[in-house]
Design a protein around this motif. Sequence first.
Motif, PDB file in Angstrom:
ATOM      1  N   SER A  13       0.814  -1.216   0.000  1.00  0.00           N
ATOM      2  CA  SER A  13       0.000   0.000   0.000  1.00  0.00           C
ATOM      3  C   SER A  13       0.846   1.265   0.000  1.00  0.00           C
ATOM      4  O   SER A  13       0.338   2.351  -0.283  1.00  0.00           O
ATOM      5  CB  SER A  13      -0.948   0.013   1.206  1.00  0.00           C
ATOM      6  N   ARG A  14       2.146   1.130   0.314  1.00  0.00           N
ATOM      7  CA  ARG A  14       3.034   2.290   0.240  1.00  0.00           C
ATOM      8  C   ARG A  14       3.364   2.654  -1.209  1.00  0.00           C
ATOM      9  O   ARG A  14       3.930   3.719  -1.454  1.00  0.00           O
ATOM     10  CB  ARG A  14       4.330   2.013   1.014  1.00  0.00           C
ATOM     11  N   ILE A  15       3.051   1.760  -2.142  1.00  0.00           N
ATOM     12  CA  ILE A  15       3.254   2.033  -3.569  1.00  0.00           C
ATOM     13  C   ILE A  15       1.944   2.621  -4.089  1.00  0.00           C
ATOM     14  O   ILE A  15       0.944   1.907  -4.231  1.00  0.00           O
ATOM     15  CB  ILE A  15       3.610   0.748  -4.328  1.00  0.00           C
ATOM     16  N   PRO A  16       1.864   3.923  -4.351  1.00  0.00           N
ATOM     17  CA  PRO A  16       0.581   4.561  -4.683  1.00  0.00           C
ATOM     18  C   PRO A  16      -0.089   3.968  -5.917  1.00  0.00           C
ATOM     19  O   PRO A  16      -1.312   3.896  -5.990  1.00  0.00           O
ATOM     20  CB  PRO A  16       0.949   6.034  -4.889  1.00  0.00           C
ATOM     21  N   GLN A  17       0.709   3.507  -6.879  1.00  0.00           N
ATOM     22  CA  GLN A  17       0.115   2.930  -8.086  1.00  0.00           C
ATOM     23  C   GLN A  17      -0.648   1.648  -7.768  1.00  0.00           C
ATOM     24  O   GLN A  17      -1.732   1.406  -8.305  1.00  0.00           O
ATOM     25  CB  GLN A  17       1.200   2.644  -9.139  1.00  0.00           C
ATOM     26  N   LEU A  18      -0.086   0.818  -6.890  1.00  0.00           N
ATOM     27  CA  LEU A  18      -0.768  -0.433  -6.539  1.00  0.00           C
ATOM     28  C   LEU A  18      -2.054  -0.157  -5.776  1.00  0.00           C
ATOM     29  O   LEU A  18      -3.086  -0.801  -6.020  1.00  0.00           O
ATOM     30  CB  LEU A  18       0.160  -1.317  -5.702  1.00  0.00           C
ATOM     31  N   LEU A  19      -2.006   0.783  -4.834  1.00  0.00           N
ATOM     32  CA  LEU A  19      -3.210   1.108  -4.070  1.00  0.00           C
ATOM     33  C   LEU A  19      -4.304   1.622  -5.006  1.00  0.00           C
ATOM     34  O   LEU A  19      -5.482   1.276  -4.849  1.00  0.00           O
ATOM     35  CB  LEU A  19      -2.878   2.156  -3.012  1.00  0.00           C
ATOM     36  N   ALA A  20      -3.924   2.421  -5.992  1.00  0.00           N
ATOM     37  CA  ALA A  20      -4.892   2.917  -6.963  1.00  0.00           C
ATOM     38  C   ALA A  20      -5.470   1.778  -7.783  1.00  0.00           C
ATOM     39  O   ALA A  20      -6.679   1.738  -8.059  1.00  0.00           O
ATOM     40  CB  ALA A  20      -4.237   3.950  -7.874  1.00  0.00           C
ATOM     41  N   LEU A  21      -4.640   0.816  -8.174  1.00  0.00           N
ATOM     42  CA  LEU A  21      -5.119  -0.308  -8.989  1.00  0.00           C
ATOM     43  C   LEU A  21      -6.075  -1.193  -8.199  1.00  0.00           C
ATOM     44  O   LEU A  21      -7.067  -1.697  -8.739  1.00  0.00           O
ATOM     45  CB  LEU A  21      -3.928  -1.123  -9.501  1.00  0.00           C
ATOM     46  N   PHE A  22      -5.805  -1.407  -6.897  1.00  0.00           N
ATOM     47  CA  PHE A  22      -6.739  -2.164  -6.061  1.00  0.00           C
ATOM     48  C   PHE A  22      -8.097  -1.444  -6.004  1.00  0.00           C
ATOM     49  O   PHE A  22      -9.160  -2.075  -6.079  1.00  0.00           O
ATOM     50  CB  PHE A  22      -6.188  -2.343  -4.644  1.00  0.00           C
ATOM     51  N   GLY A  23      -8.057  -0.123  -5.837  1.00  0.00           N
ATOM     52  CA  GLY A  23      -9.297   0.654  -5.812  1.00  0.00           C
ATOM     53  C   GLY A  23     -10.037   0.599  -7.126  1.00  0.00           C
ATOM     54  O   GLY A  23     -11.273   0.519  -7.156  1.00  0.00           O
TER      55      GLY A  23
END
Length: 397
Positions: A211-221
């Motif tokens: 979740s510290r990787i903003p791109q991954l958190l955005a992709l999960f959302g």
Amino acid sequence: MEQWKKNLIVLWCGQFLVMAGMTMIIPFLTLYLQFELGLTDPHEIGIWAGVIFAGNFVTAFIFQPIWGKLADRYGRKLMLLRSGFGMAVVMVLMGFAESPWHLLLLRMLNGTISGFNPASIALVSATTPKERMGFAMGSIQSGAIAGTILGPFIGGLLADAVGFRPIFYITGSLLFMASLLALFVVKESFDRSKAAARVQATVMEGFRQLSRIPQLLALFGVTLLIQFAHMSPMTLIPLYVQELQGSTENIAFLAGFVGSVTGLSNMIASPLLGRLSDRIGAQRVLMVSLLGAAIAFIPQAMADSVWQLIISRFIFGMFLGGLIPAVNALIRKYTPDGMESRAYSFNTSTLSLGNMIGPIAGGALSGWIGIHGLFLVSAVLMLMNGAWVWHTLIRRR
């Protein structure tokens, strides 16, 4: 044939069968509860049907990250076979259920041992050449989405042809054969000693790291909102078809066809858009697909006939074919080495969460805004997704 292509073909079949098996009970679940398990009160049947259907996704949402952690430790193929053979046995046992409680517990057990899909995606991503990643992700995801959408249609046909209980036996047998095929054909290059030497974080610590990787958190959302927007009107499609048809004649067939046509266009478009993402980038394909899907919801809300709805759903399915594959390709791009399975398992958990809350929220909102309003709400959610992708993945880049 190259090994990565063999893996892709076998796992495509497995993805389709797993997702079809999870969703094909939709058309006959209430009838199964009534005629095979002895329920008579319509309200009680409705409650049990909702709880039983959601039970699979509740436990899948909880346990997917755990299986993802073990896949990064012991290998994706091992987790894939564990899930495939386990779900085959549980699916057959569902045909022997004697009470709603039996069926609910078995559905929850099925969700607990599931993990075939994220393990398949992680295995394909690890064995596919980077220049073919978009095509592979599009192809493997087309099997999962096609199974999700065609599952209810297949279930309805089989219920009329062979009855309710044999459907579980047939599905379990097919899952067993797909897992057996994966055992002998699918190959993975996995260094267990290297994985054992790597520090293994707990599930929550792994999520905090990713979740510290903003791109991954955005992709999960993005995955959550895509699935929510897609599933929220799904349970009300038969009522919408009946409204457009103006009669009850052939309603079951037409409702099944409206759902299956989306799966058909999805299967056609996913590999094509995946190949396109290899050329122009997955970010652009994701952005265009989100905007196209948002626009495609509008004619669905304004349809005056069943055939207009079918054409609109076909177009929507084509854009849908570019969404999840692009997300999966980007997850592989931004995930640190050694955490691929965990990243895909978290993404699958968000997908399961969308499957859970989408129909529930859709049913609740339909009393206020109707199914026409639901389609428009879904369009707005897709547009919000597009804005999020632009800000996080494209503009930031």
